[in-house]
Design an enzyme around this catalytic site. Sequence first.
Site, PDB file in Angstrom:
ATOM      1  N   PRO A  69     -20.203  66.726 -58.780  1.00 37.63           N
ATOM      2  CA  PRO A  69     -18.826  66.232 -58.640  1.00 37.63           C
ATOM      3  C   PRO A  69     -17.902  67.138 -57.835  1.00 37.63           C
ATOM      4  O   PRO A  69     -16.721  66.847 -57.687  1.00 37.63           O
ATOM      5  CB  PRO A  69     -18.365  66.162 -60.096  1.00 37.63           C
ATOM      6  CG  PRO A  69     -19.086  67.294 -60.760  1.00 37.63           C
ATOM      7  CD  PRO A  69     -20.449  67.328 -60.110  1.00 37.63           C
ATOM      8  N   ASP A 115     -26.759  60.175 -47.766  1.00 35.48           N
ATOM      9  CA  ASP A 115     -28.032  60.780 -48.157  1.00 35.48           C
ATOM     10  C   ASP A 115     -28.330  61.939 -47.207  1.00 35.48           C
ATOM     11  O   ASP A 115     -28.620  61.726 -46.032  1.00 35.48           O
ATOM     12  CB  ASP A 115     -29.139  59.727 -48.089  1.00 35.48           C
ATOM     13  CG  ASP A 115     -30.504  60.253 -48.527  1.00 35.48           C
ATOM     14  OD1 ASP A 115     -30.643  61.476 -48.747  1.00 35.48           O
ATOM     15  OD2 ASP A 115     -31.440  59.435 -48.642  1.00 35.48           O
ATOM     16  N   PHE A 116     -28.246  63.160 -47.712  1.00 31.31           N
ATOM     17  CA  PHE A 116     -28.444  64.333 -46.855  1.00 31.31           C
ATOM     18  C   PHE A 116     -29.789  64.310 -46.150  1.00 31.31           C
ATOM     19  O   PHE A 116     -29.913  64.813 -45.033  1.00 31.31           O
ATOM     20  CB  PHE A 116     -28.321  65.625 -47.674  1.00 31.31           C
ATOM     21  CG  PHE A 116     -28.655  66.854 -46.877  1.00 31.31           C
ATOM     22  CD1 PHE A 116     -27.719  67.412 -46.019  1.00 31.31           C
ATOM     23  CD2 PHE A 116     -29.920  67.427 -46.942  1.00 31.31           C
ATOM     24  CE1 PHE A 116     -28.037  68.528 -45.250  1.00 31.31           C
ATOM     25  CE2 PHE A 116     -30.245  68.536 -46.177  1.00 31.31           C
ATOM     26  CZ  PHE A 116     -29.299  69.085 -45.332  1.00 31.31           C
ATOM     27  N   ASP A 140     -27.780  72.030 -54.625  1.00 24.19           N
ATOM     28  CA  ASP A 140     -27.940  71.823 -56.071  1.00 24.19           C
ATOM     29  C   ASP A 140     -28.451  70.397 -56.303  1.00 24.19           C
ATOM     30  O   ASP A 140     -28.301  69.844 -57.391  1.00 24.19           O
ATOM     31  CB  ASP A 140     -26.610  72.049 -56.788  1.00 24.19           C
ATOM     32  CG  ASP A 140     -26.786  72.406 -58.255  1.00 24.19           C
ATOM     33  OD1 ASP A 140     -27.810  73.017 -58.596  1.00 24.19           O
ATOM     34  OD2 ASP A 140     -25.898  72.072 -59.062  1.00 24.19           O
ATOM     35  N   LYS A 180     -31.952  74.727 -55.373  1.00 27.63           N
ATOM     36  CA  LYS A 180     -32.406  74.539 -56.760  1.00 27.63           C
ATOM     37  C   LYS A 180     -33.774  73.873 -56.804  1.00 27.63           C
ATOM     38  O   LYS A 180     -34.079  72.981 -56.007  1.00 27.63           O
ATOM     39  CB  LYS A 180     -31.418  73.665 -57.537  1.00 27.63           C
ATOM     40  CG  LYS A 180     -31.877  73.386 -58.976  1.00 27.63           C
ATOM     41  CD  LYS A 180     -30.791  72.753 -59.808  1.00 27.63           C
ATOM     42  CE  LYS A 180     -30.596  71.292 -59.484  1.00 27.63           C
ATOM     43  NZ  LYS A 180     -29.592  70.665 -60.375  1.00 27.63           N
TER      44      LYS A 180
END
Length: 230
Positions: A69, A115-116, A140, A180
């Site tokens: 967020p 969408d990366f 992340d 991550k």
Amino acid sequence: MLNKQISSNLQRRSKNTQEWITRQLSDPYVKAAKYHNFRCRSAFKLIQINEKYKIINPGNIVIDCGAAPGSWSQVAAVECNSNQKRNKMPIGTVIGIDLLNIFPIEGVTFLNQSDFTTSETQNKIINLLNGEKVDVVLSDMAPNASGIKSLDHEKLIEMAYNVLKFAVINSKVNSNCLIKFWAGGRLTEIENDMRRFYSNVKYIKPDASRSDSAEIYLLARFFKGIKKIV
């Protein structure tokens, strides 16, 4: 009276929900996030990593993958001074990307519903960079958990390779990359691939990462650069 009401409300929930709510109520990082106006407790993971390794500095260009967020973007905006709160310090840039919509944050440009991992989104980021190279790539990101650990791990590894490829192509020499992961069999593979491009790669689990969580971070520092073949 309030404690009785909370207890009564918990009894109406499923066991998993009860455990999650109880953990949230007792989590010091949840309370600290509210106090410091961070959007969620994960802000403290990045704060702790940055305090120790200084991966984000004033004037840096930071890409935040899986930003929703927005707590990591909040931290990045302060550390790189993209929010221009630190007088006489270089002003940085933060670009956050997520499939979800993110409420605005001062000093951050968000690509919402993006969408990366797609070339379309990455081209948008490159256009926003306007010829500049990146100092820090943060990820992340995580797929929606299926409950099948091996499948979820595989999906996250594929996401991570997208992040790594973007970082290698678009980063400055000596830049940093933080990604991550969930524990699994392909961690060594991507760790070795990161070592090809970065001088220092290490596993990190900040104190703010819950001890019962399978998440772990790979921090790659001091990007070596890539030689162009003429």
